[in-house]
Design a protein around this motif. Sequence first.
Motif, PDB file in Angstrom:
ATOM      1  N   GLY A  11      49.382  16.231 -46.878  1.00 18.83           N
ATOM      2  CA  GLY A  11      50.153  14.992 -47.288  1.00 18.83           C
ATOM      3  C   GLY A  11      49.026  13.891 -47.419  1.00 18.83           C
ATOM      4  O   GLY A  11      47.982  14.134 -47.771  1.00 18.83           O
ATOM      5  N   LYS A  12      49.088  12.759 -46.835  1.00 20.33           N
ATOM      6  CA  LYS A  12      48.205  11.566 -46.894  1.00 20.33           C
ATOM      7  C   LYS A  12      46.795  12.187 -46.302  1.00 20.33           C
ATOM      8  O   LYS A  12      45.759  11.735 -47.096  1.00 20.33           O
ATOM      9  N   VAL A  13      46.905  12.359 -45.259  1.00 23.66           N
ATOM     10  CA  VAL A  13      45.719  12.653 -44.569  1.00 23.66           C
ATOM     11  C   VAL A  13      44.882  14.234 -45.081  1.00 23.66           C
ATOM     12  O   VAL A  13      43.785  13.995 -45.384  1.00 23.66           O
ATOM     13  N   GLY A  14      45.606  15.200 -45.120  1.00 24.28           N
ATOM     14  CA  GLY A  14      45.206  15.995 -45.656  1.00 24.28           C
ATOM     15  C   GLY A  14      44.541  16.310 -47.113  1.00 24.28           C
ATOM     16  O   GLY A  14      43.399  16.818 -47.421  1.00 24.28           O
ATOM     17  N   THR A  15      45.392  15.503 -48.009  1.00 21.69           N
ATOM     18  CA  THR A  15      44.787  15.299 -49.221  1.00 21.69           C
ATOM     19  C   THR A  15      43.421  14.410 -49.284  1.00 21.69           C
ATOM     20  O   THR A  15      42.402  14.804 -50.069  1.00 21.69           O
ATOM     21  N   ALA A  16      43.365  13.329 -48.531  1.00 25.23           N
ATOM     22  CA  ALA A  16      42.332  12.652 -48.580  1.00 25.23           C
ATOM     23  C   ALA A  16      41.140  13.273 -47.956  1.00 25.23           C
ATOM     24  O   ALA A  16      39.997  13.220 -48.671  1.00 25.23           O
ATOM     25  N   LEU A  17      41.186  13.955 -47.044  1.00 23.80           N
ATOM     26  CA  LEU A  17      40.118  14.586 -46.217  1.00 23.80           C
ATOM     27  C   LEU A  17      39.731  15.915 -47.079  1.00 23.80           C
ATOM     28  O   LEU A  17      38.216  15.914 -47.337  1.00 23.80           O
ATOM     29  N   GLY A  18      40.626  16.671 -47.686  1.00 19.06           N
ATOM     30  CA  GLY A  18      40.455  17.806 -48.547  1.00 19.06           C
ATOM     31  C   GLY A  18      39.478  17.254 -49.643  1.00 19.06           C
ATOM     32  O   GLY A  18      38.596  18.013 -50.164  1.00 19.06           O
ATOM     33  N   LEU A  19      39.992  16.387 -50.660  1.00 22.67           N
ATOM     34  CA  LEU A  19      39.301  16.134 -51.766  1.00 22.67           C
ATOM     35  C   LEU A  19      37.859  15.439 -51.615  1.00 22.67           C
ATOM     36  O   LEU A  19      37.091  15.795 -52.139  1.00 22.67           O
ATOM     37  N   ALA A  20      37.774  14.655 -50.412  1.00 24.15           N
ATOM     38  CA  ALA A  20      36.231  14.040 -49.981  1.00 24.15           C
ATOM     39  C   ALA A  20      35.503  15.278 -49.777  1.00 24.15           C
ATOM     40  O   ALA A  20      34.314  15.350 -49.902  1.00 24.15           O
ATOM     41  N   TRP A  21      35.922  16.340 -48.816  1.00 23.53           N
ATOM     42  CA  TRP A  21      35.075  17.297 -48.519  1.00 23.53           C
ATOM     43  C   TRP A  21      35.057  18.443 -49.653  1.00 23.53           C
ATOM     44  O   TRP A  21      33.665  18.701 -49.859  1.00 23.53           O
ATOM     45  N   LEU A  22      35.740  18.396 -50.389  1.00 25.67           N
ATOM     46  CA  LEU A  22      35.315  19.123 -51.757  1.00 25.67           C
ATOM     47  C   LEU A  22      34.192  18.583 -52.776  1.00 25.67           C
ATOM     48  O   LEU A  22      33.075  19.021 -53.164  1.00 25.67           O
ATOM     49  N   ARG A  23      34.303  17.026 -52.776  1.00 24.91           N
ATOM     50  CA  ARG A  23      33.406  16.348 -53.245  1.00 24.91           C
ATOM     51  C   ARG A  23      32.054  16.497 -52.817  1.00 24.91           C
ATOM     52  O   ARG A  23      30.995  16.607 -53.369  1.00 24.91           O
ATOM     53  N   ALA A  24      32.046  16.573 -51.340  1.00 26.78           N
ATOM     54  CA  ALA A  24      30.655  16.720 -50.596  1.00 26.78           C
ATOM     55  C   ALA A  24      30.223  18.302 -50.643  1.00 26.78           C
ATOM     56  O   ALA A  24      29.037  18.681 -49.991  1.00 26.78           O
ATOM     57  N   GLY A  25      30.893  19.075 -51.364  1.00 25.64           N
ATOM     58  CA  GLY A  25      30.197  20.492 -51.609  1.00 25.64           C
ATOM     59  C   GLY A  25      30.973  21.573 -50.573  1.00 25.64           C
ATOM     60  O   GLY A  25      30.552  22.767 -50.892  1.00 25.64           O
ATOM     61  N   HIS A  26      32.212  21.446 -50.031  1.00 29.45           N
ATOM     62  CA  HIS A  26      32.658  22.299 -48.872  1.00 29.45           C
ATOM     63  C   HIS A  26      33.581  23.135 -49.776  1.00 29.45           C
ATOM     64  O   HIS A  26      34.173  22.451 -50.512  1.00 29.45           O
ATOM     65  N   ASP A  27      33.939  24.178 -49.182  1.00 23.34           N
ATOM     66  CA  ASP A  27      34.878  25.015 -49.605  1.00 23.34           C
ATOM     67  C   ASP A  27      36.201  24.913 -48.853  1.00 23.34           C
ATOM     68  O   ASP A  27      36.483  25.082 -47.765  1.00 23.34           O
ATOM     69  N   VAL A  28      37.220  24.159 -49.814  1.00 26.84           N
ATOM     70  CA  VAL A  28      38.312  23.741 -48.893  1.00 26.84           C
ATOM     71  C   VAL A  28      39.688  24.215 -49.432  1.00 26.84           C
ATOM     72  O   VAL A  28      39.686  24.415 -50.542  1.00 26.84           O
TER      73      VAL A  28
END
Length: 218
Positions: A11-28
């Motif tokens: 949802g709102k939190v999961g999407t925001a965090l997941g996309l940001a951590w993907l940009r930071a290079g994590h495997d989400v």
Amino acid sequence: MKQRILILGAGKVGTALGLAWLRAGHDVRFGVPVPDSTKYPALPAGRLQPASALRDAQLVVLAVPWAAASTALAALGDLNGVIVIDCTNPLGMGQNGLQLTLGFDTSGAEQLAQHAPGASLFKTLNQTGAENMADAGAYTATPVMFVAGDDSRHKPLVLQLVADLGFDAIDAGPLRAARLLEPLAMLWIDLATKLGHPRDFAFARVRHHPSPQPEAPQ
Ligand SMILES: NC(=O)c1ccc[n+]([C@@H]2O[C@H](COP(=O)([O-])OP(=O)(O)OC[C@H]3O[C@@H](n4cnc5c(N)ncnc54)[C@H](OP(=O)(O)O)[C@@H]3O)[C@@H](O)[C@H]2O)c1
């Protein structure tokens, strides 16, 4: 260091965090009730999976409604050695609208920890709105995000993940400090939903730098 992160809830939190951590290079990966649903167009293909599959994730992020949190954790099975980041707030409707449903002598995080024996549970990423989590570095002052948890060995990793989002990540002490962080979140919610503050604000830590004193006349 690249982390394997499973986010429960897209949802709102999961999407925001997941996309940001993907940009930071994590495997989400995102664990959702119906992975082949078309309602997640913002998420990269191939990153959705059933919410009950832990697979090889080292970290689980709980970004589901409070009412679903303990069931979502239990559905993952054995969480021994897994780090759990709890972003939920134990909210319910009361006489004056949305309010915390528990607190002061316990917290949502401490209750969830009981559903995850063997896991290291941290409370964080609950203290500002979802729209402020993806790019926290874009504020005039770096927003603060407190982290509470008992596992001192893994706390630096959690603090780093929070810092990767652009927050001023601060250790708030043991998990029982979630009793303070959930009311802090409630303050943000009241300001944003009842007191007319635009949702694009977050709390910040600012330091006092005394101005230089004029030299005493000779
Ligand atoms: N919104 C905020 O600004 C904010 C800020 C800080 C903290 N929080 C907290 O973060 C949590 C999530 O908030 P949100 O605003 O992101 O909620 P949301 O937009 O309603 O999203 C919740 C997500 O959880 C999913 N879900 C529900 N039950 C699940 C389960 N058993 N397993 C896996 N996924 C499940 C939902 O799936 P479906 O779409 O299929 O129903 C949905 O994708 C809440 O506890 C909230 O208090 C919210």
